[in-house]
Motif scaffolding. Sequence first.
Motif, PDB file in Angstrom:
ATOM      1  N   PHE A 167      -4.527   3.141  -5.525  1.00  0.00           N
ATOM      2  CA  PHE A 167      -4.385   4.330  -4.685  1.00  0.00           C
ATOM      3  C   PHE A 167      -5.245   5.475  -5.211  1.00  0.00           C
ATOM      4  O   PHE A 167      -5.936   6.157  -4.441  1.00  0.00           O
ATOM      5  N   PRO A 183       1.851  10.705  -2.993  1.00  0.00           N
ATOM      6  CA  PRO A 183       2.217   9.408  -2.410  1.00  0.00           C
ATOM      7  C   PRO A 183       3.705   9.103  -2.554  1.00  0.00           C
ATOM      8  O   PRO A 183       4.340   9.476  -3.540  1.00  0.00           O
ATOM      9  N   ASP A 207       1.139   5.625   0.462  1.00  0.00           N
ATOM     10  CA  ASP A 207       0.530   6.752   1.140  1.00  0.00           C
ATOM     11  C   ASP A 207       1.515   7.907   1.064  1.00  0.00           C
ATOM     12  O   ASP A 207       2.646   7.738   0.602  1.00  0.00           O
ATOM     13  N   GLY A 208       1.086   9.078   1.507  1.00  0.00           N
ATOM     14  CA  GLY A 208       1.966  10.223   1.453  1.00  0.00           C
ATOM     15  C   GLY A 208       1.291  11.466   1.980  1.00  0.00           C
ATOM     16  O   GLY A 208       0.124  11.432   2.390  1.00  0.00           O
ATOM     17  N   ARG A 251     -12.274   8.756  -1.223  1.00  0.00           N
ATOM     18  CA  ARG A 251     -12.124   9.509   0.029  1.00  0.00           C
ATOM     19  C   ARG A 251     -12.814  10.872  -0.064  1.00  0.00           C
ATOM     20  O   ARG A 251     -13.400  11.363   0.910  1.00  0.00           O
ATOM     21  N   GLN A 307       0.849  -1.172   0.000  1.00  0.00           N
ATOM     22  CA  GLN A 307       0.000   0.000   0.000  1.00  0.00           C
ATOM     23  C   GLN A 307       0.893   1.232   0.000  1.00  0.00           C
ATOM     24  O   GLN A 307       1.976   1.241   0.585  1.00  0.00           O
ATOM     25  N   VAL A 334      -2.372  15.410  -2.996  1.00  0.00           N
ATOM     26  CA  VAL A 334      -1.714  14.302  -2.318  1.00  0.00           C
ATOM     27  C   VAL A 334      -0.477  13.906  -3.114  1.00  0.00           C
ATOM     28  O   VAL A 334      -0.464  13.995  -4.344  1.00  0.00           O
ATOM     29  N   ARG A 383      -0.628  15.038   2.381  1.00  0.00           N
ATOM     30  CA  ARG A 383      -1.826  15.595   1.744  1.00  0.00           C
ATOM     31  C   ARG A 383      -1.999  17.063   2.126  1.00  0.00           C
ATOM     32  O   ARG A 383      -1.555  17.494   3.194  1.00  0.00           O
ATOM     33  N   GLU A 412      -8.274   7.390  -3.213  1.00  0.00           N
ATOM     34  CA  GLU A 412      -8.252   8.822  -2.923  1.00  0.00           C
ATOM     35  C   GLU A 412      -9.480   9.526  -3.490  1.00  0.00           C
ATOM     36  O   GLU A 412     -10.047  10.417  -2.851  1.00  0.00           O
TER      37      GLU A 412
END
Length: 228
Positions: A93, A53, A6-7, A100, A4, A51, A9, A97
Amino acid sequence: MSQQIDGPRLAPASGVAKSLVVFLHGYGADGNDLIAIGREWARSLPDAAFVAPHAPERCMASPAGRQWFPLTFRDPDERRRGVIAARPGLDAFLDAELARHGLGGDRLALVGFSQGTMMALHVGLRRATPPAAILGYSGMLVAPEVLQSEATGKPPILLVHGERDDVIPVDALFAATDALGAAEIPAEWHLSPGVGHGIDPEGLRQGGAFLASALKPRRTSLRAASQG
């Protein structure tokens, strides 16, 4: 790309996300390398969530950084294999997002730098719902020979490249625009005079203006509203 990702935002300046801008960093960097650009673009893109990532793999050439796929610079086919392998994880991803923020895929903009531009073009041109825009800095189009048969849409594209780039030579810019044109996917381009493998203020300004235009909120026409 099974891990996975992520990063960092940035929330939209207006408080309500009506679009999503995703930064894809270059080889040996991470999401922190680009997320600050979102702050510079917040005024012209007040309804955009940002965002950036971190790519899923540690970079062997720069252990503190990340990579979307490994590069030896000795195998001419490694970029093609790399973007293909990295695509499913990045697609997942992007879908997460968008969900989300309650946004459709047509409210997505991809912004890449170097290896991130390779990913932005490869993934963006094959999304089930084409993104609103693709902006690529200092990158290249991987596997142009299959683009026409694999592309799922024709989103607006702007490619920006430094005139003195000694990492990915400027010839890559023109090769990409030629291949996109052959696939009937028109692309704008900007050459940054005297700039190496990086982004100058004018390139940032043009990129922000391009995204502001591409992500402009759609308005229902009076005729369509009266017929609804």
